[in-house]
Design a protein around this motif. Structure first.
Motif, PDB file in Angstrom:
ATOM      1  N   ARG A  58       0.831  -1.207   0.000  1.00  0.00           N
ATOM      2  CA  ARG A  58       0.000   0.000   0.000  1.00  0.00           C
ATOM      3  C   ARG A  58       0.869   1.262   0.000  1.00  0.00           C
ATOM      4  O   ARG A  58       0.576   2.235  -0.695  1.00  0.00           O
ATOM      5  CB  ARG A  58      -0.938  -0.015   1.209  1.00  0.00           C
ATOM      6  N   ILE A  80      -3.586   7.804  -1.596  1.00  0.00           N
ATOM      7  CA  ILE A  80      -4.571   6.725  -1.586  1.00  0.00           C
ATOM      8  C   ILE A  80      -4.882   6.269  -0.164  1.00  0.00           C
ATOM      9  O   ILE A  80      -6.044   6.129   0.212  1.00  0.00           O
ATOM     10  CB  ILE A  80      -4.058   5.516  -2.400  1.00  0.00           C
ATOM     11  N   THR A 105      -4.572  -1.929  -6.781  1.00  0.00           N
ATOM     12  CA  THR A 105      -4.258  -0.498  -6.668  1.00  0.00           C
ATOM     13  C   THR A 105      -2.801  -0.238  -6.997  1.00  0.00           C
ATOM     14  O   THR A 105      -2.462   0.680  -7.747  1.00  0.00           O
ATOM     15  CB  THR A 105      -4.590   0.011  -5.254  1.00  0.00           C
ATOM     16  N   GLU A 109      -1.222   1.917 -10.170  1.00  0.00           N
ATOM     17  CA  GLU A 109      -0.297   3.045 -10.008  1.00  0.00           C
ATOM     18  C   GLU A 109       1.010   2.812 -10.769  1.00  0.00           C
ATOM     19  O   GLU A 109       1.580   3.761 -11.316  1.00  0.00           O
ATOM     20  CB  GLU A 109      -0.035   3.335  -8.529  1.00  0.00           C
TER      21      GLU A 109
END
Length: 170
Positions: A58, A80, A105, A109
């Motif tokens: 993340r 994010i 995600t 990116e």
């Protein structure tokens, strides 16, 4: 764990070399997460640290977004996973945070980072600037920094993975 990383050619030109090493380190983080459950990926290093493999993925999604979209091309994009109110939000995981969502995600990116970088030569300056010096960065600096960022966190990932299931590897 299977090692499916690709090193750049030893005689590649500078751009191919930088992009190749960045991709190699992206693949390394993915490899360190391979085959683990969501619960294992959320496992923190050692108290009081909240560092986890899922948190690192993340975090790197936000790092990709920040350097390529916000700094390089000057997009007005929000983080994010973190905020001013929660500056370490990418590491504050709940049972609802999954590998599938974090991976999707992160990969989105990375794809955006590649798209952004494609429009720049290595010496081209970013549209965004340093928070500290207010000066722009060239793409070469951003690539080098991203390689450093991944390499540092891949060291963390090595230790986290070994703690989770004993798996080791370069």
């Amino acid at each position: 764990m299977t090692n499916q990383r690709t090193e750049p050619a030893q005689n590649a030109d500078e751009r191919a070399m930088l992009e190749g090493w960045l991709d190699y380190h992206r693949q390394t983080l993915e490899w360190k997460c391979e085959g683990l459950t969501d619960a294992q990926l959320r496992t923190a290093a050692v108290p009081p640290s909240e560092l986890s493999l899922l948190g690192l993925v993340r975090h790197m999604a936000d790092v990709e977004r920040g350097w390529f979209r916000k700094v390089l091309v000057g997009e007005d994009v929000d983080p994010i996973h973190y905020s001013e109110a929660d500056p370490d939000g990418e590491f504050h995981l709940t049972e609802d945070d999954t590998w599938q969502a974090a991976y999707a995600t992160w990969q989105a990116e990375i794809a955006e980072a590649r798209r952004c970088a494609a429009g720049f030569a290595l010496d081209d300056l970013s549209r965004g600037t340093s928070r500290h010096t207010k000066e722009p960065f060239n793409l070469r600096w951003i690539y080098t920094h991203m390689i450093e960022e991944y390499a540092r966190h891949n060291g963390h990932a090595d230790l986290l993975r070994e703690r989770i299931d004993g798996a080791t590897g370069e």
